[in-house]
Every structure is written in structure tokens, then in C-alpha cells.
Scaffold this motif. Structure first.
Motif, PDB file in Angstrom:
ATOM      1  N   ALA A  23       0.610  -1.440  -0.323  1.00  0.00           N
ATOM      2  CA  ALA A  23      -0.393  -0.091   0.198  1.00  0.00           C
ATOM      3  C   ALA A  23       1.050   1.280   0.237  1.00  0.00           C
ATOM      4  N   TRP A  24       0.780   2.013  -0.847  1.00  0.00           N
ATOM      5  CA  TRP A  24       1.131   3.364  -0.285  1.00  0.00           C
ATOM      6  C   TRP A  24       0.263   4.593  -1.089  1.00  0.00           C
ATOM      7  N   LYS A  25       0.222   5.795  -0.428  1.00  0.00           N
ATOM      8  CA  LYS A  25      -0.450   6.639  -0.576  1.00  0.00           C
ATOM      9  C   LYS A  25       0.136   8.351  -0.545  1.00  0.00           C
ATOM     10  N   SER A  26      -0.316   9.435  -1.508  1.00  0.00           N
ATOM     11  CA  SER A  26       0.370  10.558  -1.266  1.00  0.00           C
ATOM     12  C   SER A  26      -0.062  11.647   0.442  1.00  0.00           C
ATOM     13  N   SER A  27       0.028  12.111   0.875  1.00  0.00           N
ATOM     14  CA  SER A  27      -0.315  13.353   1.793  1.00  0.00           C
ATOM     15  C   SER A  27      -1.102  14.580   0.668  1.00  0.00           C
ATOM     16  N   LEU A  28      -0.928  14.512   0.103  1.00  0.00           N
ATOM     17  CA  LEU A  28      -0.981  16.045  -0.820  1.00  0.00           C
ATOM     18  C   LEU A  28      -2.834  16.197  -1.663  1.00  0.00           C
ATOM     19  N   ASP A  29      -2.739  14.757  -1.965  1.00  0.00           N
ATOM     20  CA  ASP A  29      -4.032  14.502  -2.667  1.00  0.00           C
ATOM     21  C   ASP A  29      -4.235  13.232  -2.970  1.00  0.00           C
ATOM     22  N   ASN A  30      -4.188  12.759  -1.874  1.00  0.00           N
ATOM     23  CA  ASN A  30      -5.148  11.328  -1.268  1.00  0.00           C
ATOM     24  C   ASN A  30      -4.798  10.033  -2.254  1.00  0.00           C
ATOM     25  N   ARG A  31      -3.587  10.321  -3.265  1.00  0.00           N
ATOM     26  CA  ARG A  31      -3.539   8.860  -4.367  1.00  0.00           C
ATOM     27  C   ARG A  31      -3.670   8.071  -4.084  1.00  0.00           C
ATOM     28  N   SER A  32      -3.805   7.073  -3.376  1.00  0.00           N
ATOM     29  CA  SER A  32      -2.806   5.917  -3.123  1.00  0.00           C
ATOM     30  C   SER A  32      -3.804   4.524  -4.377  1.00  0.00           C
ATOM     31  N   ASP A  33      -3.098   3.313  -3.202  1.00  0.00           N
ATOM     32  CA  ASP A  33      -2.858   1.822  -3.945  1.00  0.00           C
ATOM     33  C   ASP A  33      -2.888   1.262  -3.348  1.00  0.00           C
ATOM     34  N   ASN A  34      -3.484  -0.584  -3.129  1.00  0.00           N
ATOM     35  CA  ASN A  34      -3.315  -1.046  -2.090  1.00  0.00           C
ATOM     36  C   ASN A  34      -4.046  -2.723  -3.348  1.00  0.00           C
ATOM     37  N   PHE A  35      -2.955  -3.547  -3.217  1.00  0.00           N
ATOM     38  CA  PHE A  35      -3.029  -4.443  -3.553  1.00  0.00           C
ATOM     39  C   PHE A  35      -2.530  -5.971  -2.808  1.00  0.00           C
ATOM     40  N   LEU A  36      -3.121  -6.902  -3.461  1.00  0.00           N
ATOM     41  CA  LEU A  36      -2.531  -7.946  -2.753  1.00  0.00           C
ATOM     42  C   LEU A  36      -1.818  -8.694  -3.794  1.00  0.00           C
ATOM     43  N   ILE A  37      -0.467  -9.443  -3.397  1.00  0.00           N
ATOM     44  CA  ILE A  37       0.591 -10.248  -4.614  1.00  0.00           C
ATOM     45  C   ILE A  37       0.031 -11.551  -4.200  1.00  0.00           C
ATOM     46  N   ASN A  38       0.058 -12.009  -5.426  1.00  0.00           N
ATOM     47  CA  ASN A  38      -0.112 -13.616  -5.065  1.00  0.00           C
ATOM     48  C   ASN A  38       1.102 -14.515  -5.363  1.00  0.00           C
ATOM     49  N   PRO A  39       1.460 -15.164  -4.659  1.00  0.00           N
ATOM     50  CA  PRO A  39       2.848 -15.920  -3.940  1.00  0.00           C
ATOM     51  C   PRO A  39       2.912 -16.921  -5.571  1.00  0.00           C
ATOM     52  N   ASP A  40       1.764 -17.689  -6.300  1.00  0.00           N
ATOM     53  CA  ASP A  40       2.408 -18.397  -6.822  1.00  0.00           C
ATOM     54  C   ASP A  40       2.629 -18.178  -8.376  1.00  0.00           C
ATOM     55  N   SER A  41       2.456 -16.495  -8.542  1.00  0.00           N
ATOM     56  CA  SER A  41       2.892 -15.966  -9.907  1.00  0.00           C
ATOM     57  C   SER A  41       4.881 -15.551  -9.710  1.00  0.00           C
ATOM     58  N   ALA A  42       5.122 -16.117  -8.643  1.00  0.00           N
ATOM     59  CA  ALA A  42       6.743 -15.830  -8.873  1.00  0.00           C
ATOM     60  C   ALA A  42       7.315 -17.257  -7.897  1.00  0.00           C
ATOM     61  N   ILE A  43       8.041 -17.788  -8.816  1.00  0.00           N
ATOM     62  CA  ILE A  43       8.814 -18.641  -8.353  1.00  0.00           C
ATOM     63  C   ILE A  43      10.298 -18.858  -7.229  1.00  0.00           C
ATOM     64  N   THR A  61      -4.565 -19.045   1.071  1.00  0.00           N
ATOM     65  CA  THR A  61      -5.280 -18.803   0.126  1.00  0.00           C
ATOM     66  C   THR A  61      -5.669 -17.735  -0.503  1.00  0.00           C
ATOM     67  N   GLU A  62      -6.287 -16.495   0.315  1.00  0.00           N
ATOM     68  CA  GLU A  62      -6.734 -15.267  -0.220  1.00  0.00           C
ATOM     69  C   GLU A  62      -5.474 -14.084  -0.792  1.00  0.00           C
ATOM     70  N   LEU A  63      -4.477 -15.135  -0.655  1.00  0.00           N
ATOM     71  CA  LEU A  63      -3.727 -14.197  -1.748  1.00  0.00           C
ATOM     72  C   LEU A  63      -3.194 -14.972  -3.207  1.00  0.00           C
ATOM     73  N   VAL A  64      -3.736 -16.207  -3.072  1.00  0.00           N
ATOM     74  CA  VAL A  64      -3.969 -16.876  -4.325  1.00  0.00           C
ATOM     75  C   VAL A  64      -5.198 -16.361  -5.296  1.00  0.00           C
ATOM     76  N   ARG A  65      -6.524 -16.316  -4.648  1.00  0.00           N
ATOM     77  CA  ARG A  65      -7.500 -15.964  -5.071  1.00  0.00           C
ATOM     78  C   ARG A  65      -7.573 -14.440  -5.894  1.00  0.00           C
ATOM     79  N   ASP A  66      -7.316 -13.318  -4.466  1.00  0.00           N
ATOM     80  CA  ASP A  66      -7.214 -12.462  -5.019  1.00  0.00           C
ATOM     81  C   ASP A  66      -5.842 -11.310  -4.921  1.00  0.00           C
ATOM     82  N   GLY A  67      -4.558 -11.894  -4.938  1.00  0.00           N
ATOM     83  CA  GLY A  67      -3.444 -11.232  -5.325  1.00  0.00           C
ATOM     84  C   GLY A  67      -3.840 -10.785  -6.786  1.00  0.00           C
ATOM     85  N   ILE A  68      -2.508  -9.774  -7.247  1.00  0.00           N
ATOM     86  CA  ILE A  68      -1.862  -9.670  -8.416  1.00  0.00           C
ATOM     87  C   ILE A  68      -0.879 -10.238  -8.904  1.00  0.00           C
ATOM     88  N   SER A  69       0.251 -10.279  -9.983  1.00  0.00           N
ATOM     89  CA  SER A  69       1.391 -11.036 -10.201  1.00  0.00           C
ATOM     90  C   SER A  69       1.944  -9.866  -9.509  1.00  0.00           C
TER      91      SER A  69
END
Length: 161
Positions: A23-43, A61-69
């Protein structure tokens, strides 16, 4: 002054651990992002610490189901944060995990990760640590980022108020 703070949750704290939430967030304009990472997408991202799971409450299980690569995670961060200085309150850990993430893809991190000493004086760091210890941190990345920004803001803008 814009501050961009980042936090990661991981599979554990050992040398084989890897990032599972960003997760990251800017204090200036509240831009942000937050995501899970799928460990099965890595070696060879198979290390798992049950104690870490207990802390952050994220199961594999949640990471594999909801995470991004890992590739998508790096692309998203680079697209949003390219050329920026990004702050971490746990630089050693967060830098290690970001390096593990970007190494998986062969991509270069297009932003710079710095510790809080980049924006806080020695005295302000002491105040920050007192404040952060009093905060209830849930060990979820976005909540932690918001607490980091609150504590920095208090130290920088409300001291003596």
C-alpha cells in the motif's frame, strides 16, 4: 510538501520471506493504491510463517485467490510512483521485500525508497517513534500507511501547538 508513504506486509521476517501486500498513499492529494500479491506468480515463493499470518490476518489462500501477479504489482507501482521519493518507516524490511519483488520480474524500480530520516530530524524521529508506538497498528498495509502519515504530520506540523 507532498509525502508518499509505503508499507508492505510479508510472508514472514526471514531471508526467504516475500511481500504479500503493498500500500502507498500521498499526503498531498490522497492518491493511493493497495493490493495483495499472488505468491504463485513468483518462482520459489513458498516460505510461510504462521506467526506472520496471525499478525496481518492474510492467508495464502486469499493471496492466490485475490492477489495480482508480481509483474502487475511492479508495473502498477512504477506507473504511479515513477521518479518519486517514497518513504518507509521500516526501510530495511521494505527495501528487502521490494528488491525481492522487482528481482522476480527483472524490472527496475523507478522510484526511490527512503527512510523517515529523509524528512525527519533526529529529534523528530524520536517523537515519531513515541507517537507510532501509541498507535494501534493492525498490520494491514493501508492502515499502517495512514498511521505513518498521521504520525509524521503530527511531528512536522503540530509540534509546539
Amino acid at each position: 510538501m507532498e509525502l508518499i508513504c509505503l508499507d508492505l506486509e510479508a510472508s514472514g521476517l526471514g531471508p526467504n520471506s516475500y511481500p504479500i501486500e503493498v500500500a502507498w498513499k500521498s499526503s498531498l492529494d490522497n492518491r493511493s493504491d493497495n493490493f495483495l500479491i499472488n505468491p504463485d506468480s513468483a518462482i520459489e515463493w513458498d516460505y510461510w510463517d504462521d506467526f506472520a499470518e496471525e499478525m496481518h490476518g492474510i492467508c495464502r489462500t486469499e493471496l492466490v485467490r485475490d492477489g495480482i501477479s508480481v509483474k502487475t504489482a511492479c508495473e502498477r507501482m512504477n506507473q504511479a510512483l515513477s521518479g518519486q521519493i517514497v518513504l518507509s518507516d521500516a526501510w530495511d524490511f521494505d527495501h528487502f521485500w521490494l528488491c525481492r519483488l522487482f528481482e522476480q520480474t527483472g524490472m527496475t524500480m523507478e522510484f526511490s525508497l527512503k527512510g523517515l530520516e529523509a524528512v525527519l530530524s533526529a529529534e523528530e524521529l524520536i517523537q515519531y517513534h513515541f507517537i507510532s508506538r501509541s498507535q494501534l497498528r493492525r498490520h494491514r498495509a493501508m492502515q499502517d500507511v495512514e498511521h505513518i502519515l498521521q504520525a509524521i504530520s503530527y511531528v512536522k506540523f503540530f509540534e509546539g501547538a
